[in-house]
Design an enzyme around this catalytic site. Structure first.
Site, PDB file in Angstrom:
ATOM      1  N   GLU A   1      15.345  -2.551  -1.784  1.00 18.38           N
ATOM      2  CA  GLU A   1      14.594  -2.862  -0.563  1.00 18.38           C
ATOM      3  C   GLU A   1      15.674  -3.548   0.584  1.00 18.38           C
ATOM      4  O   GLU A   1      15.946  -4.830  -0.076  1.00 18.38           O
ATOM      5  CB  GLU A   1      13.418  -3.679  -0.578  1.00 18.38           C
ATOM      6  CG  GLU A   1      12.668  -3.663   0.676  1.00 18.38           C
ATOM      7  CD  GLU A   1      11.187  -3.782   0.569  1.00 18.38           C
ATOM      8  OE1 GLU A   1      10.492  -3.802  -0.561  1.00 18.38           O
ATOM      9  OE2 GLU A   1      10.560  -3.610   1.537  1.00 18.38           O
TER      10      GLU A   1
ATOM     11  N   GLU B   1       2.746  -1.108 -13.880  1.00 21.40           N
ATOM     12  CA  GLU B   1       3.708  -1.048 -12.720  1.00 21.40           C
ATOM     13  C   GLU B   1       4.623  -2.358 -12.657  1.00 21.40           C
ATOM     14  O   GLU B   1       5.800  -2.135 -12.352  1.00 21.40           O
ATOM     15  CB  GLU B   1       3.055  -1.093 -11.154  1.00 21.40           C
ATOM     16  CG  GLU B   1       4.065  -0.816 -10.159  1.00 21.40           C
ATOM     17  CD  GLU B   1       3.064  -0.673  -8.740  1.00 21.40           C
ATOM     18  OE1 GLU B   1       2.193   0.099  -8.727  1.00 21.40           O
ATOM     19  OE2 GLU B   1       3.622  -1.468  -7.693  1.00 21.40           O
TER      20      GLU B   1
ATOM     21  N   LYS C   1      -4.287  -7.115   2.381  1.00 20.80           N
ATOM     22  CA  LYS C   1      -3.155  -6.859   1.180  1.00 20.80           C
ATOM     23  C   LYS C   1      -2.645  -8.019   0.718  1.00 20.80           C
ATOM     24  O   LYS C   1      -2.385  -9.121   1.608  1.00 20.80           O
ATOM     25  CB  LYS C   1      -2.265  -5.879   1.677  1.00 20.80           C
ATOM     26  CG  LYS C   1      -1.046  -5.723   0.734  1.00 20.80           C
ATOM     27  CD  LYS C   1      -0.056  -4.832   1.330  1.00 20.80           C
ATOM     28  CE  LYS C   1       1.164  -4.846   0.103  1.00 20.80           C
ATOM     29  NZ  LYS C   1       2.166  -4.098   0.752  1.00 20.80           N
TER      30      LYS C   1
ATOM     31  N   GLY D   1       6.742  -7.975  -8.966  1.00 23.78           N
ATOM     32  CA  GLY D   1       5.304  -8.059  -8.267  1.00 23.78           C
ATOM     33  C   GLY D   1       4.774  -6.853  -7.601  1.00 23.78           C
ATOM     34  O   GLY D   1       5.324  -5.831  -7.685  1.00 23.78           O
TER      35      GLY D   1
HETATM   36  C1  LIG Z   1       7.301  -7.020  -5.003  1.00 29.19           C
HETATM   37  C2  LIG Z   1       7.960  -6.167  -5.693  1.00 29.19           C
HETATM   38  O1  LIG Z   1       7.953  -4.623  -5.018  1.00 29.19           O
HETATM   39  C3  LIG Z   1       7.756  -4.479  -3.761  1.00 29.19           C
HETATM   40  C4  LIG Z   1       8.507  -3.389  -3.170  1.00 29.19           C
HETATM   41  C5  LIG Z   1       8.442  -2.144  -3.539  1.00 29.19           C
HETATM   42  C6  LIG Z   1       7.064  -1.738  -3.739  1.00 29.19           C
HETATM   43  C7  LIG Z   1       6.010  -2.569  -3.974  1.00 29.19           C
HETATM   44  C8  LIG Z   1       4.757  -2.376  -4.353  1.00 29.19           C
HETATM   45  O2  LIG Z   1       4.606  -0.970  -4.661  1.00 29.19           O
HETATM   46  O3  LIG Z   1       3.862  -2.942  -4.804  1.00 29.19           O
HETATM   47  C9  LIG Z   1       6.089  -3.975  -3.708  1.00 29.19           C
HETATM   48  O4  LIG Z   1       5.764  -4.220  -2.501  1.00 29.19           O
HETATM   49  C10 LIG Z   1       8.685  -6.148  -6.781  1.00 29.19           C
HETATM   50  O5  LIG Z   1       9.520  -5.183  -7.136  1.00 29.19           O
HETATM   51  O6  LIG Z   1       8.766  -7.342  -7.374  1.00 29.19           O
END
Ligand SMILES: C=C(O[C@H]1C=CC=C(C(=O)O)[C@@H]1O)C(=O)O
Length: 458
Positions: free
Chosen positions: A257, A444, A212, A429
């Site tokens: 988070e 997204e 990942k 991201g």
């Molecule tokens: C890296 C980010 O989210 C992270 C946190 C929640 C869900 C995420 C996802 O589903 O990709 C990411 O891991 C961002 O918001 O920039």
């Protein structure tokens, strides 16, 4: 203990630590509501860590600790303890966030400024600005609220505990100003080109190079008037109540988070990974929460993130609870898979338990913002992302005198550029696994930019 690193400058505390007089007293209740604390902030360099109307805000600066390179967390931690050794504290409230506290923000990358430029970044000139990779700001005044208790802490470099707190009367801050007309443009990598990076990352994952990787992109907003951070803070705190709204040294956002909270021996981390947009348009699942909870691609992404947090916390904990299945966290823009990992901090025989900042250092970068395995994901990010993440996706929060504190991951955030008050850099991201679809990831990432674009009035 100060970490030594040949290439990184030594940490710096300015002004040089003298005696700090810290006093916390209870004050009258503020009006209710999620913005009561941020409404107190002056426009210059506001400090904030607020959720559901509780938390701490601060202003002024009695000391600043700056650190660089891979030792940025340990060096800042050690310098904070050096400040505290000379502090005289009278705390009449005794709650998390009372007494001496510092607000902090750290860079994502160890490599220091300019790392991404070496990879050919074509974005705004933000990397070589000589800014430190970590900063702890000790404010002049903090106002905090928890449950029904409200307090004020003052920090002075002279005076005595016998004198009343210098700023006992709450200020009447200058009116919040709007950024006016805002124009958003691509940042380091054009949105359409970013999809090619996602496709390349997914290809490498399918080829077995790694499991990942989290790829990020930025966008740049230019504003008609200088950005007043409080304009963003008020809107974020009101709209994203489940998130931690923060402002430290130009980094502003509302993150869902929590990298780590350490409070009286209990350690908590809210791990997020796996996302679905709230309004994904035509062809969207009838029940997005159910779809997310059953999506094998998102569950895989989530599992990597939870594992990385559990593995990083395990050496510091005597016991831990790692939920077997995630819950769905509902935010105004997206839904996330979420797991609250908890642990009891062990008391090591050979020294003190790690502080909340030490725990954040051990956890950073989790697989929610980097990938699995960490080293391979980091290498791929450096190779293809083409972005200086600066302080995005890195620890932001506060640290108390006893080492307790809260550190979020600086997501759903922007950086108000010190070099240009009319420019804001936004970041988002997405976790990429073998099954990731570039169009869906771009959509997204757009949804993850919404907290800041919305706060800017776009
Ligand atoms: C890296 C980010 O989210 C992270 C946190 C929640 C869900 C995420 C996802 O589903 O990709 C990411 O891991 C961002 O918001 O920039």
């Amino acid at each position: 203990m100060t970490a030594e690193h040949a290439s990184a400058p030594a940490p710096r505390t300015s002004p040089a630590p003298g005696t700090l007089v810290v006093r916390t007293v209870a004050i009258d209740a503020l009006p209710g509501g999620p913005t009561a604390l941020v409404d107190l902030l002056p426009d210059a360099h506001p400090l904030a860590w607020v959720r559901r109307g509780d938390g701490i805000v601060g202003w002024g600066e009695v000391a600043r600790i700056e650190s660089w390179g891979p030792g940025r967390f340990a060096d800042a931690d050690a310098a904070w303890r050096a400040v505290l050794r000379r502090a005289v504290v009278r705390d009449e409230v005794h709650l998390p966030g009372t007494g001496a506290v510092a607000f902090g923000s750290f860079a994502f990358d160890d490599a220091g400024p300019g790392a991404a430029d070496d990879a050919g970044t074509d974005g705004p000139d933000v990397a070589d600005d000589g800014r430190p990779d970590g900063v702890l700001v000790v404010p002049r005044v903090v106002v905090g609220r928890r449950g029904g208790t409200t307090w004020m802490t003052t920090f002075e470099t002279s005076g005595s505990l016998a004198s009343p707190p210098g700023a006992h009367v709450l200020p009447r801050p200058a009116p919040v100003t709007s950024p006016g007309r805002v124009v958003l443009r691509d940042g380091s990598v054009a949105a359409q080109d970013w999809k090619d990076l996602v496709a390349e990352a997914a290809r490498r994952i399918r080829a077995g190079h790694l499991d990942k990787v989290v790829l990020a992109r930025d966008a740049v907003a230019t504003t008609e008037h200088p950005v007043d951070p409080r304009y963003l803070l008020g809107r974020l705190a009101a709209s994203y109540e489940a998130c931690w709204t923060f402002s430290v040294d130009g980094m502003v956002g509302a993150t869902p988070e929590l990298l780590v909270r350490s409070e009286k021996g209990l350690v908590t981390s809210r791990v997020l990974a796996g996302t679905i947009r709230r309004e994904p348009g035509a062809g969207a699942p009838h029940d997005p929460a159910l779809f997310l909870a059953q999506s094998s691609k998102d569950l895989e992404e989530h599992e990597y993130a939870v594992r990385s947090v559990a593995d990083a916390l395990a050496p510091s904990c005597s016991s831990m609870n790692v939920p077997e299945a995630p819950f769905v966290l509902h935010l105004p823009n997206v839904l996330h898979l979420a797991s609250d990992v908890t642990g009891v901090l062990a008391s090591p025989e050979d020294g003190p338990a790690p502080t909340s900042l030490g725990l954040a250092a051990a956890l950073h970068p989790s697989a929610a913002v980097c990938g699995t395995p960490t080293a391979d994901a980091r290498a791929l990010i450096r190779e293809i992302e083409g972005l200086d993440r600066a302080r995005y996706a890195a620890p932001v929060g506060w640290l108390g005198a006893d080492g307790d504190g809260e550190w979020g991951i600086a997501l759903r955030s922007c950086e108000i550029l010190p070099s240009d008050p009319l420019a804001v850099r936004l970041f988002a991201g997405c976790g990429i696994v073998g099954a990731s679809d570039p169009d869906a990831e771009l959509a997204e990432s757009e949804a993850k930019l919404e907290p800041i674009t919305g706060a800017l009035g776009l």
